[in-house]
Design an enzyme around this catalytic site. Structure first.
Site, mmCIF file in Angstrom:
data_model
loop_
_atom_site.group_PDB
_atom_site.id
_atom_site.type_symbol
_atom_site.label_atom_id
_atom_site.label_comp_id
_atom_site.label_asym_id
_atom_site.label_seq_id
_atom_site.Cartn_x
_atom_site.Cartn_y
_atom_site.Cartn_z
ATOM 1 N N HIS A 56 0.849 -1.193 0.000
ATOM 2 C CA HIS A 56 0.000 0.000 0.000
ATOM 3 C C HIS A 56 0.880 1.237 0.000
ATOM 4 O O HIS A 56 1.969 1.241 0.575
ATOM 5 C CB HIS A 56 -0.974 0.023 1.179
ATOM 6 C CG HIS A 56 -0.344 -0.258 2.495
ATOM 7 N ND1 HIS A 56 0.000 -1.531 2.917
ATOM 8 C CD2 HIS A 56 0.041 0.573 3.490
ATOM 9 C CE1 HIS A 56 0.552 -1.467 4.107
ATOM 10 N NE2 HIS A 56 0.595 -0.188 4.486
ATOM 11 N N HIS B 246 0.868 5.100 1.176
ATOM 12 C CA HIS B 246 0.179 6.120 1.985
ATOM 13 C C HIS B 246 0.254 7.461 1.254
ATOM 14 O O HIS B 246 1.321 7.842 0.745
ATOM 15 C CB HIS B 246 0.892 6.324 3.321
ATOM 16 C CG HIS B 246 0.890 5.141 4.241
ATOM 17 N ND1 HIS B 246 0.061 5.040 5.331
ATOM 18 C CD2 HIS B 246 1.639 4.012 4.255
ATOM 19 C CE1 HIS B 246 0.307 3.907 5.981
ATOM 20 N NE2 HIS B 246 1.265 3.267 5.341
HETATM 21 P P1 5GP Z 1 1.675 0.215 7.377
HETATM 22 O O1 5GP Z 1 2.093 0.437 8.813
HETATM 23 O O2 5GP Z 1 1.562 -1.282 7.082
HETATM 24 O O3 5GP Z 1 2.471 0.944 6.375
HETATM 25 O O4 5GP Z 1 0.229 0.836 7.282
HETATM 26 C C1 5GP Z 1 -0.946 0.154 7.584
HETATM 27 C C2 5GP Z 1 -2.022 1.213 7.714
HETATM 28 O O5 5GP Z 1 -3.263 0.573 7.515
HETATM 29 C C3 5GP Z 1 -2.088 1.877 9.081
HETATM 30 O O6 5GP Z 1 -1.954 3.288 8.907
HETATM 31 C C4 5GP Z 1 -3.449 1.485 9.628
HETATM 32 O O7 5GP Z 1 -4.071 2.531 10.327
HETATM 33 C C5 5GP Z 1 -4.214 1.120 8.381
HETATM 34 N N1 5GP Z 1 -5.210 0.064 8.535
HETATM 35 C C6 5GP Z 1 -5.006 -1.176 9.083
HETATM 36 N N2 5GP Z 1 -6.127 -1.918 9.007
HETATM 37 C C7 5GP Z 1 -7.057 -1.135 8.386
HETATM 38 C C8 5GP Z 1 -8.421 -1.347 8.027
HETATM 39 O O8 5GP Z 1 -9.021 -2.396 8.269
HETATM 40 N N3 5GP Z 1 -9.076 -0.308 7.421
HETATM 41 C C9 5GP Z 1 -8.446 0.877 7.142
HETATM 42 N N4 5GP Z 1 -9.182 1.808 6.532
HETATM 43 N N5 5GP Z 1 -7.159 1.115 7.469
HETATM 44 C C10 5GP Z 1 -6.475 0.129 8.093
#
Ligand code: 5GP
Ligand code: ZN
Length: 138
Positions: free
Chosen positions: A101, A103
């Site tokens: 993903h 951001h």
């Molecule tokens: P990472 O730390 O893997 O780069 O980012 C994961 C992001 O996904 C986090 O900012 C977290 O808040 C978001 N996130 C995790 N689970 C969900 C979900 O079920 N729905 C949404 N909308 N965001 C999620």
């Protein structure tokens, strides 16, 4: 390919509802449920790739321009003055969901500092040695 056990596969393909900002044949962009700032968006491919190293070329070639397009829309619609594109790979880098993903984080003039680091020091020889080390693995 999708992963049955992956929450982002389910969200990207509409099996779990989300606040969707954008959708096309390859991507869904949704609002992060724990936003770093108002409008914090996640761009999710509809296929499962665990990180950027696994990402298919067809997706990779489109995701950055989509990040730019959504960031520009945030500036027009939300009044942010800038945005960060952030992409974490591996637990040590802060990745918590192992489905690629990107951001898109709006930045406001009065917002809290984030996505930052303390600059270290490295001399020319060290930089050269490190660059050569990475080059050998490419
Ligand atoms: P990472 O730390 O893997 O780069 O980012 C994961 C992001 O996904 C986090 O900012 C977290 O808040 C978001 N996130 C995790 N689970 C969900 C979900 O079920 N729905 C949404 N909308 N965001 C999620
Ligand atoms: Zn997935």
């Amino acid at each position: 390919m999708k992963d049955e056990n992956c929450i982002f596969c389910k969200i990207a393909n509409g099996e779990i509802p989300s606040a969707t900002v954008y959708e096309d044949d390859r991507f869904r962009a949704i609002l992060d449920m724990g936003p770093a700032s108002k409008g914090h968006t996640l761009i999710l491919p509809k296929e499962h790739f665990k990180d950027v190293c696994a990402l298919d070329e067809g997706y990779a070639s489109r995701v950055l321009s989509l990040g730019g397009k959504i960031g520009a829309a945030m500036k027009k619609s939300l009044g942010c003055s800038g945005f960060n594109l952030v992409q974490n790979n591996g637990a040590s880098a802060g990745q918590t969901v192992f489905h690629f993903h990107l951001h898109v984080i709006p930045r406001y003039d009065d917002g809290a500092p984030m996505v930052t680091w303390v600059p270290g020091h490295a001399d020319t020889d060290e930089l050269k040695e490190t660059a050569e080390c990475i080059q050998t693995a490419l």
